[in-house]
Enzyme design. Sequence first.
Site, PDB file in Angstrom:
ATOM      1  N   CYS A 282       0.822  -1.213   0.000  1.00  0.00           N
ATOM      2  CA  CYS A 282       0.000   0.000   0.000  1.00  0.00           C
ATOM      3  C   CYS A 282       0.854   1.261   0.000  1.00  0.00           C
ATOM      4  CB  CYS A 282      -0.997  -0.006   1.150  1.00  0.00           C
ATOM      5  SG  CYS A 282      -0.336  -0.582   2.686  1.00  0.00           S
TER       6      CYS A 282
ATOM      7  N   HIS B 240      18.872   0.634  -2.808  1.00  0.00           N
ATOM      8  CA  HIS B 240      17.467   0.939  -2.580  1.00  0.00           C
ATOM      9  C   HIS B 240      16.696  -0.309  -2.136  1.00  0.00           C
ATOM     10  CE1 HIS B 240      13.569   2.873  -3.011  1.00  0.00           C
ATOM     11  NE2 HIS B 240      13.169   1.838  -3.725  1.00  0.00           N
TER      12      HIS B 240
END
Lengths: 428, 273
Positions: free
Chosen positions: A54, A104
Amino acid sequence: MTVEREIIIVGLNHRTAPVEVREKVAFESAVVGDSLRRLCTLPSIQESVILSTCNRVEVVAVAADEPAAVRDIKNFLAEQECAQGLGGLDRHLYTYSADAAVRHLFRVAASLDSMVVGEPQILGQIKHYYVAAHEAGAVGTILHRLFHRSFSVAKRVRTETGIASRAVSVSSVAVDLARRIFDRLEDKTVMLIGAGKMGGLVARYLQRNGVSSLMVTNRTFERAVELAGEFRGNPIRFEEYARYLKLADLVVGCTASPEILLRREAVEQILKERKQRAMFFIDLGDPRNFDPAVHELDNAYLYNIDDLEGVARENLKGRAEEVHKAEEIVGEEVAAFLRWLGSLEQVPTIVALRQKLEEIRKRELEKSLGTSLKELSERERQALEDMTAAIINKILHSPITHLKRQSGEQDEARYVDALKKLFDLEEK
Amino acid sequence: MDVTLLKVTAVVYLLATASFILYLVLSKELFARLSPIVLLAGFFVHSSALGIHFFQAGYPAVTQFREALSFYSWLMVGIYLVVQIKYRLNVLGCFIAPLAFLMSLAAFAFGTGSEEIPPALKTYWLPLHVTLAFLGNAVFALAFGVSLMYLLQEYQLKSKRVPRLYERFPSLETLDRLNYLFLVWGFPLMTLGIVTGSMWAGIHWGKYWSWDPRQISSAITWLLYGTLLQGRIAAGWRGKKAALLTIIGFAVVLGYFLSAGSLFPSRHGGRFE
């Protein structure tokens, strides 16, 4: 001849895109396999994994032609958003490649990039999407290694730093405190008084952490029954709840009652009936539901909403230094991964293979020329030299041609990896 | 007694202490695993020192004060290691390891020479008495450790400040249960220790009870722990009250044990006359 293979990440997260955009781009867990197969039909993409939570949607890919792959992935995401063209989406997207991409992904897995730093769910989600990509056949040697490394980075960060162990929300602080009082929550009982929203949150969080038995009471019994259904607990009439209090190890108060519900004397009596087994009172009411003097009793602990928020704030402060430690771990792991990646390029492997065989040839030749073939003339020696060199070249011809033909293909890294293992070609 | 081995023991206990403290301060998994192992290594060296003495002298090394100290710390570490297997209580090790180190250090402060033993001490009653009494006291040392941890944890929860260091402390419920466990084991051992001691006194001095300061302090502790055990079982005493009583009881034992013969003349002092 070396072929560049870059790891690329294109995506958006809670910092770059508002929730409306994230929702549109998000991939449904059930159909992510189809999306991956579609992604892999693109000529620029060799391997890929889609992450969709989400708070973020990211495509992690391995590609030979970086600009083309980035373009393709952006279009792919824009199609997913389907409403408008790329124009609308592009400003929300970020792109990482090479070591920045590795860093990342490791940071995401270690929950350093999360909205609530240190929250533990993200690792499970990444594992889920990695498995989905693996099942869809979209994962090759590089992403396989990359993701497995990211799991162990997350594990290292969790065990070696205090990032994950610090509760920073009211509910998690309450659970954290409960665990300091009780050794396990599985055999404990919660009494929830009132229908306040915060009380429901805390009760649900306690249940998720093992509490199995829950009693609910409310001034209107119908509401208590309703809540009990929601939490799979037992409804108790408000007039009777005091009698049940001695069964409760944790008492959560969240009513708007203008007067105090539980006085010190009452709790003292209950503790006596419980043979002094500890009780934890969580007062989320406004005004306060429980008498603050309850906290003065032995074996009774009372925390109100301000106390819980105070602890959460303290914990949040302490996190900064832990983040620094975690970033160092990520840095180490990125360097280790890049070393492995570098060793996968085929040119050094071919050179190493040649060198290895050449060394064997020279050694064996010298051995023979020094002993059993000592009498050979210079010309015969030369002939032997040429012949053995030719044998090596013939042997190497087919694997090298094969490897070069694979160059840029998805399988290349796998071949290189296999070759290194079969011939023991360790980088020096 | 083999002094070299005892010196090695003290050094290893010091290393274990350092490792336990590092575990407490940094949260490295490495130290959580390493610390008990280092302590175990120290325990092995210590055991061999005591074992060698036993075979050379023919009786256990418990007759002199420094020997007693050393023996006591050996028992304490041994019991802790057994508890560690079941409960993984590294934090308790943070109390036990330094205590063991200090005791083995103190043992040196009381001289290292070997003395002639009075004949009254060459009997099987004495080692039996000392072993049982010390076993009981060593269990109480652990009870003391968990009670101290209980009070620290309880204080933190009451003051509503929850610093990081205490994250590795077991819950109050666990600590309280351990307090009970140690009490249940320690009390019978202590009782047997007193009974065998009094038997020995009866055989050698003709008097089972002589109001010796050591006997008095044992009696006080015995009553204290007995009351606590009874209170726990019958009246539901627990938590802070139990922890405080345990700590007081152990302070009485320890206080007397360390001041030994120097403050009060006693048959239990350095020289048994």
